[in-house]
Design an enzyme around this catalytic site. Structure first.
Site, PDB file in Angstrom:
ATOM      1  N   SER A  64      -6.307   5.620   5.382  1.00  0.00           N
ATOM      2  CA  SER A  64      -5.006   5.226   4.829  1.00  0.00           C
ATOM      3  C   SER A  64      -3.809   5.683   5.651  1.00  0.00           C
ATOM      4  CB  SER A  64      -4.869   5.748   3.387  1.00  0.00           C
ATOM      5  OG  SER A  64      -5.704   5.022   2.526  1.00  0.00           O
ATOM      6  N   LYS A  67      -1.956   2.861   6.981  1.00  0.00           N
ATOM      7  CA  LYS A  67      -1.050   2.100   6.119  1.00  0.00           C
ATOM      8  C   LYS A  67       0.412   2.297   6.525  1.00  0.00           C
ATOM      9  CE  LYS A  67      -4.179   2.322   2.126  1.00  0.00           C
ATOM     10  NZ  LYS A  67      -4.408   2.914   0.797  1.00  0.00           N
ATOM     11  N   TYR A 189      -7.655  -5.770   6.070  1.00  0.00           N
ATOM     12  CA  TYR A 189      -7.382  -4.467   5.436  1.00  0.00           C
ATOM     13  C   TYR A 189      -8.474  -3.445   5.774  1.00  0.00           C
ATOM     14  CZ  TYR A 189      -7.053  -0.973   1.725  1.00  0.00           C
ATOM     15  OH  TYR A 189      -6.992   0.213   1.038  1.00  0.00           O
ATOM     16  N   TYR A 241      -0.553   9.700  -3.015  1.00  0.00           N
ATOM     17  CA  TYR A 241      -0.948   9.109  -4.296  1.00  0.00           C
ATOM     18  C   TYR A 241      -0.501   9.985  -5.453  1.00  0.00           C
ATOM     19  CZ  TYR A 241      -3.755   7.017  -0.645  1.00  0.00           C
ATOM     20  OH  TYR A 241      -4.158   6.452   0.526  1.00  0.00           O
ATOM     21  N   VAL A 259      -8.679   9.191   3.577  1.00  0.00           N
ATOM     22  CA  VAL A 259      -9.928   9.744   3.056  1.00  0.00           C
ATOM     23  C   VAL A 259     -10.915  10.096   4.174  1.00  0.00           C
ATOM     24  CG1 VAL A 259      -9.716   8.649   0.800  1.00  0.00           C
ATOM     25  CG2 VAL A 259     -10.949   7.465   2.633  1.00  0.00           C
TER      26      VAL A 259
END
Length: 305
Positions: A64, A67, A189, A241, A259
């Site tokens: 991530s 991102k 993705y 998050y 992760v």
């Protein structure tokens, strides 16, 4: 820089000996094979001075953390219209949650939860002629590093267990906020999340968020200063998050986790630092990475607050 080197070395030694209470991301089968003893740190200063310790040159799947890079490219291409598709609010929920999507009519709370990152990928698929190659070339230009690559094995592993992301994408499409084919968006993705970098490479590629005068090797700016400030703001409030508030409280820097066990943190106008330790806490963030950065910013007094 010498003071930073000593503090990083001291904190690294201290944290290395701490019992790691985390677990690797076993929900992605390929990540379960990563050695749990890996632990690396690398810092790159605004003036390009740098220092690394431990496994800082080993490549790993940044997950991530990518991102932020996809958001940067989408923001560059789409401008302020981007925020019509995705919001900038903390979600307060796990990264793969459905909870708010229905009440928000398919508009994800921010670009870093899975639903938001999937919408960002949809934006890029619409803009880019060859999304896979064009995104990779963007990252290579940004980092001045032609050796960056995807790990297709990791991408395939994610796809094999990506049912929840498939469901998220279809759910968002039912509200009209996914414009392209679901399969195409999700393949892209999964691929960007498999991008492999070392701590050293991550701390270098993210320097554009620490240096308002940053230009690529071809002397081109990446995004505007206001855009960089907004991306840093979203990293501070949404980069971890439902543990984003905790990271801001303990570390006090804009950052982003993955992760794969990596965490990148940015001190605007000063430095970019990356930590990698594969075992994750219950929120999905690196256990030792969080601990290292908390101790580092405390000892260097380098929180932005």
């Amino acid at each position: 820089m010498e003071n930073y080197k000593k503090i990083i070395a001291d904190v690294y030694k201290d944290v290395k000996n701490v019992q790691d209470l985390g677990q690797t991301a076993r929900f992605i089968p390929e990540l379960a094979f990563v050695g749990t003893d890996n632990f690396g740190v690398h810092i790159t200063m605004k003036n390009k001075e740098n220092f690394g310790i431990g496994d800082f040159q080993k490549k790993f799947s940044i997950q991530s953390i990518a991102k932020v890079l996809s958001l940067t490219l989408a923001y560059k291409l789409e401008g302020e219209k981007l925020w019509e598709r995705v919001d900038v609010e903390p979600s307060g929920n796990p990264f793969n949650s459905f909870l708010q999507l229905e009440s928000d009519l398919g508009k994800p709370r921010n670009p870093f939860i899975n639903s938001g990152a999937i919408v960002i990928c949809d934006v890029l698929v619409r803009h880019l002629k060859n999304p896979k190659e064009d995104f990779l070339n963007f990252c290579r230009t940004l980092s001045n590093n032609e050796n960056l690559n995807y790990n297709e094995k990791v991408a395939a592993s994610e796809k094999s267990c990506g049912s929840r992301n498939v469901a998220l994408c279809n759910f968002i499409k039912s509200f009209g906020n996914i414009k392209n084919e679901v399969a195409e968006v999700l393949d892209f993705y999964f691929l960007i999340c498999s991008l492999e970098m070392s701590c050293e490479e991550i701390s270098q590629i993210f320097l554009f968020l620490a240096d308002e005068h940053f230009t690529t090797k071809k002397k081109k700016s990446v995004i505007t200063v206001p855009q960089a400030k907004r991306i840093n703001a979203i990293m501070l409030t949404c980069g971890f998050y439902d543990e984003s508030g905790e990271f801001a409280f303990r570390v006090g820097l804009p950052g982003k986790s993955g992760v794969g066990g990596g965490i990148v943190a940015v001190h605007p106008d000063k430095f970019c630092i990356t930590v990698w330790s594969p075992k994750l806490n219950e929120k999905g963030n690196s256990y030792k990475g969080m601990l290292f950065l908390e101790k580092f910013t405390t000892k260097t007094a380098s929180s932005i607050f």
